[in-house]
Design an enzyme around this catalytic site. Structure first.
Site, short mmCIF file in Angstrom:
data_model
loop_
_atom_site.label_atom_id
_atom_site.label_comp_id
_atom_site.label_asym_id
_atom_site.label_seq_id
_atom_site.Cartn_x
_atom_site.Cartn_y
_atom_site.Cartn_z
N HIS A 1 -45.69 38.89 -20.45
CA HIS A 1 -45.87 39.30 -21.90
C HIS A 1 -47.37 39.42 -22.23
CE1 HIS A 1 -43.97 38.54 -26.08
NE2 HIS A 1 -45.06 39.62 -26.36
N GLU B 1 -39.36 32.31 -23.58
CA GLU B 1 -40.81 32.26 -23.02
C GLU B 1 -41.46 30.86 -23.18
OE1 GLU B 1 -42.87 35.80 -24.28
OE2 GLU B 1 -41.35 36.99 -23.59
#
Length: 531
Positions: free
Chosen positions: A281, A263
């Protein structure tokens, strides 16, 4: 002089006002955390630093933090804080472990609905002017079987919501007891059974060596055809390439992911596949959750800076200043005893019994109990700390009992921890000598005197000749130095144990070589936070 706090990430105005209302000077610079050089220049002015995820508190930043006393993370994840470096600087690191539990659980349920009814893809199609009603045939959640991997705080909330949708819920969690499973209304199963039975699978475990790729290619192949998979926990729990292949083949009917192995996930093997729902997220991204964790961290930091009270600290026990000087070595011992039993126990723990003997029985037993439980739980959940450990243990139906007694043996004081499972009881005792170093003094009722090191090896065997030579020769051939070597036995020719303090972790080849000799009943590497 009033304490001074820097808020370097986006926290709510309510949280900032809490600092001011408590008489703490606060600078609200929500974009400063992204500029590491500027942060390093100014951090020396502050007693406290309140952050979310954008600020990276590195060793370089901490080197400039000459006055910093506490870092408060609004949220649970502290990957952006160098905790060992903070500990060396004497800086307390706090988080807010339960402020976003409901929000994350709700997101998992929402993702389940989204992938079941193909909502994002149907929305895009409709807004593009198409009317593909027959294309988007979904499935109901009603009466389907949901497999929950990880039935802790968030997982148990998901279980409750799924039961409200009249789903059948099965759960896999090594620390979930039968009693706790009944309490939350789920059926406790092993992982293979969950994979075989579940129509939907949702993950709610931390990322550890044991949980990494828990949905591997092998395990995905064990799932029933048409399963739908949801992950709002941590990236790395699923082999993303294997999942992509299973989606392409049709074995997995759909997947919904809020987290990814890397990420920010600007590219991913799953992107662009049909019936894959992805969010960036967002598990904790609700107004309520952001407000809750921000307020909580402001209150915790204010309490510490003004009164010395410590809550939800990841690198310091919750004890008073007066207790800390005396209890420090005993808290470390208590954690080591818990860590040993946690790493040695592979089945759900029903009960933990802690015996305090002699002078230690007069100390803060609540804090010592927390250290024991934190040590146990860290074997499977590294996010657990002394404050959250009792809550996590309660969620898993673990019963904690304490006994304190006057001096009864040769030691002025000692702690003995016994864990109880369906299959066995396991106990270990330890003490602190005058040098302040924790020692293990008894395992399985066998007396020893073992210094605790970061890397250790525990073996059990029948008391026969050749054990010492085999251990020494095998370690020597692998280039692993033995710093300390402790042996013990119940009686001649009966049960015997060895505990080796090593300078480095033993490689798998060493463990296999020892096992292959047939001399050992058990060969178990152990890791302790011995700093």
């Amino acid at each position: 002089m009033a304490p001074k706090v820097l808020v370097s990430d986006k926290l709510s105005e309510t949280a900032v006002q809490i600092f001011r209302d408590r008489g703490i000077e606060v600078d609200f610079e929500p974009s400063l955390g992204k500029d590491k050089d500027k942060l390093a220049q100014v951090i020396g002015q502050y007693d406290g630093l309140a952050i979310r995820s954008a600020t990276k508190v590195t060793e370089k930043i901490l080197a400039q933090a000459t006055n910093l006393k506490v870092i408060g993370r609004a949220g649970i994840g502290v990957d952006n804080v160098d905790i060992p470096a903070a500990s060396k600087k004497g800086v307390i690191v706090m988080n807010t472990p339960f402020g976003n539990s409901i929000t994350t659980a709700e997101h998992a349920i929402a993702m389940m609905f989204a992938v079941a009814r193909q909502i994002p893809e149907a929305n895009a199609s409709t807004q593009a002017g198409k009317w593909e009603k027959s294309r988007f045939m979904g499935v109901e959640l009603f009466n389907k079987t949901l497999g929950v991997i990880g039935a802790g705080n968030i997982g148990s909330i998901v279980c409750d919501r799924a039961l409200g949708l009249h789903m059948k819920v099965v759960a896999y969690d090594p620390f979930l007891s039968e009693e706790r499973a009944k309490q939350i209304g789920v059926t406790k199963v092993e992982l293979d059974e969950l994979l075989a039975r579940a129509d939907f699978i949702t993950l709610h475990v931390p990322l550890t060596d044991k949980t990494r790729n828990i949905l591997s290619a092998e395990n995905i192949a064990k799932t029933r055809k048409g399963v739908r998979i949801v992950n709002c926990a941590r990236g790395g729990l699923i082999d993303e390439t294997a999942l992509a292949e299973a989606l392409k083949s049709g074995h997995v009917a759909g997947a919904a992911l809020d987290v990814f192995a890397e990420e920010p996930a600007t590219e991913n093997v799953l992107f662009g596949l049909p019936n894959v729902v992805c969010t960036p997220h967002l598990g904790a991204a609700t107004t309520e959750a952001q407000e809750n964790v921000a307020i909580q961290v402001a209150e915790q930091m204010s309490d510490y800076l003004l009164t010395g009270a410590v809550q939800n600290a990841l690198n310091m026990p919750s004890v008073t200043a007066e207790e800390a000087a005396i209890m420090g070595p005993w808290l470390k011992l208590a954690e080591h005893l818990g860590t040993f039993t946690g790493q040695m126990t592979d089945e759900p723990i029903k009960a933990v019994n802690v015996l305090y003997d002699g002078a230690v029985a007069e100390m803060n037993l609540a804090a010592l109990n927390c250290a024991v439980i934190a040590g146990i739980m860290k074997a499977t959940n590294p996010d657990v700390n002394m404050v959250s450990a009792p809550i996590v243990a309660k969620e898993r139906g673990m019963k904690i009992s304490t006994t304190n007694q006057a001096k009864s043996g040769v030691f002025d004081a000692y702690i003995k921890v016994t864990v109880v499972t369906e299959k066995r009881e396991r106990s270990i005792a330890g003490t602190c000598f005058s040098d302040g170093k924790p020692r293990f003094i008894q395992i399985k009722g066998i007396n020893i005197d073992a210094e605790v090191g970061t890397h250790m090896l525990y073996t059990t065997n029948n008391d026969v000749p050749g054990i010492i030579g085999t251990l020494g020769r095998t370690m020597g051939e692998a280039g692993v130095n033995i710093a300390n070597f402790t042996l013990g036995r119940s009686s001649v020719g009966k049960d015997a144990i060895a505990l080796l303090y090593l300078d480095a972790p033993p490689p798998q080849s060493v463990l296999k070589a020892l096992t292959d000799t047939g001399l050992f009943n058990q060969v178990r590497p152990l890791v302790f936070d011995a700093a």
